[in-house]
Design a protein around this motif. Sequence first.
Motif, PDB file in Angstrom:
ATOM      1  N   PHE A   1       0.863  -1.077   0.048  1.00 48.56           N
ATOM      2  CA  PHE A   1       0.022  -0.002   0.076  1.00 48.56           C
ATOM      3  C   PHE A   1       0.829   1.189   0.071  1.00 48.56           C
ATOM      4  O   PHE A   1       1.944   1.328   0.521  1.00 48.56           O
ATOM      5  N   SER A   2       0.271   2.307  -0.486  1.00 51.05           N
ATOM      6  CA  SER A   2       0.881   3.712  -0.598  1.00 51.05           C
ATOM      7  C   SER A   2      -0.022   4.774  -0.447  1.00 51.05           C
ATOM      8  O   SER A   2      -1.090   4.555  -0.895  1.00 51.05           O
ATOM      9  N   LEU A   3       0.467   5.916   0.080  1.00 47.42           N
ATOM     10  CA  LEU A   3      -0.556   7.133   0.181  1.00 47.42           C
ATOM     11  C   LEU A   3       0.546   8.361   0.154  1.00 47.42           C
ATOM     12  O   LEU A   3       1.245   8.432   1.039  1.00 47.42           O
ATOM     13  N   ARG A   4       0.207   9.437  -0.540  1.00 43.35           N
ATOM     14  CA  ARG A   4       0.842  10.595  -0.658  1.00 43.35           C
ATOM     15  C   ARG A   4      -0.134  11.759   0.007  1.00 43.35           C
ATOM     16  O   ARG A   4      -1.559  11.695  -0.312  1.00 43.35           O
ATOM     17  N   SER A   5       0.438  12.379   0.799  1.00 44.93           N
ATOM     18  CA  SER A   5      -0.319  13.627   1.595  1.00 44.93           C
ATOM     19  C   SER A   5       0.724  14.536   1.749  1.00 44.93           C
ATOM     20  O   SER A   5       1.784  14.428   2.447  1.00 44.93           O
ATOM     21  N   SER A   6       0.313  15.705   1.517  1.00 44.73           N
ATOM     22  CA  SER A   6       1.405  16.820   1.937  1.00 44.73           C
ATOM     23  C   SER A   6       2.753  16.809   1.560  1.00 44.73           C
ATOM     24  O   SER A   6       3.542  16.961   2.078  1.00 44.73           O
ATOM     25  N   GLY A   7       3.005  16.262   0.234  1.00 47.52           N
ATOM     26  CA  GLY A   7       4.313  16.209  -0.227  1.00 47.52           C
ATOM     27  C   GLY A   7       5.047  14.918   0.204  1.00 47.52           C
ATOM     28  O   GLY A   7       6.429  14.942   0.023  1.00 47.52           O
ATOM     29  N   ARG A   8       4.410  14.174   1.066  1.00 46.07           N
ATOM     30  CA  ARG A   8       5.193  13.038   1.712  1.00 46.07           C
ATOM     31  C   ARG A   8       4.347  11.609   1.232  1.00 46.07           C
ATOM     32  O   ARG A   8       2.998  11.710   0.815  1.00 46.07           O
ATOM     33  N   ALA A   9       5.107  10.612   1.209  1.00 51.44           N
ATOM     34  CA  ALA A   9       4.570   9.329   0.960  1.00 51.44           C
ATOM     35  C   ALA A   9       4.514   8.539   2.457  1.00 51.44           C
ATOM     36  O   ALA A   9       5.793   8.410   3.116  1.00 51.44           O
ATOM     37  N   VAL A  10       3.605   7.614   2.714  1.00 46.69           N
ATOM     38  CA  VAL A  10       3.756   6.606   3.751  1.00 46.69           C
ATOM     39  C   VAL A  10       3.165   5.364   2.932  1.00 46.69           C
ATOM     40  O   VAL A  10       2.390   5.323   2.138  1.00 46.69           O
TER      41      VAL A  10
END
Length: 448
Positions: free
Chosen positions: A233-242
Amino acid sequence: RYDPPVGVECLPHRPVIAGFGPAGMFAGLVLARHGYRPLIVERGGDIDERVKAVSGFWQGGALDTGCNVQFGEGGAGTFSDGKLTTRINDPRCELILEEFAAFGAPKDILRAARPHIGTYLLRGVVRALREEILACGGEVRFRTAVTGLCIRGGCIGGVTLGDGSQIACDALIFAPGHSARDSFSMLLKNGVAFAPKPFSVGLRIEQLQSEIEKSLYGDYAGHPALPRGEYRFSLRSSGRAVYTFCMCPGGEVVAAASEEGGVVTNGMSEYSRAGKNANSALVVSVDSTDFGSGALDGVLFQQRLERAAFAAGGGNFHAPAQTVGGFLQDRAVLEIGRVEPTYIPGVAAANLKALFPRQIGSMLAQGLAAFDRKLAGFAAKDAVLTGVETRTSSPVRILRGEGLEDVGIGGLYPAGEGAGYAGGIMSAAADGMRAAEAVMARYRPFGE
């Protein structure tokens, strides 16, 4: 057919390869098979000594800072899932899989969509590969670290070893691995050009493998024809990736420290993947805006997190841990339910968010919530988080030109994951092959 071009210049001395992880191994294999008689030096022990050192550490013994999960024959990937997946599009990858199969890996890696060997089988493959290098005229010296460079007229003239001796060479493939921090410092002092590189930090998460498979397969979960369930899984938010990384079905979380006073986690599984728990890294991307623009600022950032984890675990390499329910509610508790932590020497309850800068802790929480919506049970309340995961990739890149030589020192070929040009077994092996090909394109075989 693999038949790289051969140069015409005389090679006065044997090429030297520093590091015997995937990049160093495949560089050595290519050079040895083509008559270059490489000398390979590895700071850690051979696979048998290494297994003994690591097993002793995991059972509560002393950490061997020269021979551990990070250092020794086979590199860091030897104590992992042995994943052979990669995102690079390189024809060498097919050759690498064929070599692994020839050296004892299961033949299904040649056709599997997500091939893996498993840590136990990988050890035998590594040993067989080394024996092939020796049979072809190469030499491998263990417990031998490169501690200095001899530079003459802007070119490599030799290396200094840990015992103070020197070896003359005109071509040096430097494949140190992502955790060779003292090697990075040594190279920097010798004028090697570095740049900080983005990487990721976070935690290991463990869930019940059976629950992951129920979410993936429904009523068919447990059917013998189905593979062990995996996720990514991956998620991008506010210029970051988790994102999740290095998912180990049926595996365990292992102590992967290479320095005193620091806790590092990693994941590992056998070929059968028969363990009770699933685990993966849950990590957040970081870059120079987080840790600074100095060449080794990323290394210092890693060390700060590892030392904070060591202190939070109470010392003696126990790892700080927290159940997901506690993490999301900001309670420093480890209320063990169905998921029993697999990390040894042991774990201690801690506030894991407190180990990280606020933005990273927030992104970890976002990832848990988002990924649980995609896969029920991912963030179960009794899933276990263990810290810290810091060695996802190299925090530096050694700058090299189009011919793969260092931009400032002729004859120096930085290669593999530690040099900042790979991320995993396959891409590191391919980069090692490219470095060997660069040496071959200039020189004819040694002694000719």
